[in-house]
Enzyme design. Structure first.
Site: not given
Length: 262
Positions: A9, A124, A138, A142
């Site tokens: 998007s 990643s 975060y 990953k």
């Protein structure tokens, strides 16, 4: 090729979808928001819901006889102190960054096995190789995706299916607007504010998304893949080998200086 890309998007995902669509590939973008483009078709999909993923893949296969490439790009950032993060915030992050990507791989693998060929790129971060201050979860989400990628490479290799992680440095996108920012309690506030400003300045000075698309195009033309590829500015990429070779405390001191924590 028939290419499926998640998170199209805006940002990197949108750039990738338009880039490969303009190159003549058939591109399907999976995102929660519908996007109008002359170069790819959006299928409204929340990849944290497996039923929506299965419907999306079924829709792709109504018109296409194969799935050549999956780029797992959808993900979210999260900033804040480890101590202040809630269970709900942590689970939401891992549900998208890890579980959503795994569910996408699970959905395309039967077709790729049937074809006896396919390529999957899990997007990643260079930050997955280290615990970054105020981005601990975060980094962890990953890093978990990295390890799953390493494992699945063994499992799908008999069918000539290649899987890798592409670790990105800072890319110039609107990621700051979409990050989850957890509550930051008073003891951490001063240091967090300083690091958060630096973090956003690094994004503002980051690599253009189109350069990521060009790199991925080269990657798709490689005959064989390593488990991990790294793309970003030298100053960020160099942190990875330094972490491998330097004493831990020395490396942590370098990271503190890089983040202006001293």
């Amino acid at each position: 090729m028939t290419i499926i890309i998640t998170g199209t998007s805006a940002g990197i995902g949108f750039t990738l979808a338009e880039y490969f669509g303009k190159k003549g590939h058939t591109v399907f973008g999976l995102s929660r928001k519908m996007v109008e483009s002359d170069y790819f078709k959006t299928i409204a999909t929340d990849i944290t819901h497996n039923a929506q993923i299965q419907r999306a893949i079924a829709e792709v296969l109504k018109t296409e006889s194969r799935i050549d490439v999956l780029i797992n790009n959808a993900g979210m950032g999260m900033v804040g102190a480890v101590e202040d993060s809630t269970q709900e915030e942590i689970l939401k992050l891992f549900n998208l960054n890890l579980v959503g990507s795994v569910q996408m791989m699970t959905a395309v693998l039967p077709k790729m096995r049937e074809q006896k060929i396919g390529k999957i790129i899990n997007i990643s971060s260079i930050g997955s190789e280290m615990g970054l201050p105020f981005r601990g979860f975060y980094s962890a989400s990953k890093s978990a995706l990295d390890k799953v990628t390493e494992a699945i490479r063994y499992e799908v290799s008999p069918w000539n299916i290649e899987v890798c992680t592409l670790h990105l440095g800072d890319i110039k996108t609107n990621i700051a607007e979409n990050r989850v920012k957890t509550k930051v309690s008073e003891p951490y506030q001063k240091t967090f504010n300083k690091i958060y400003a630096i973090m956003n300045s690094h994004v503002d000075e980051g690599t253009e998304p189109i350069e990521v698309a060009e790199y991925i195009e080269k990657l798709l033309n490689k005959k064989t893949w390593k488990a991990h590829f790294y793309f970003g500015k030298f100053g960020q990429k160099i942190g990875i080998p330094l972490k491998w070779i330097l004493p831990q405390n020395f490396y942590e001191n370098l990271m503190r200086k890089y983040n202006k924590m001293d």
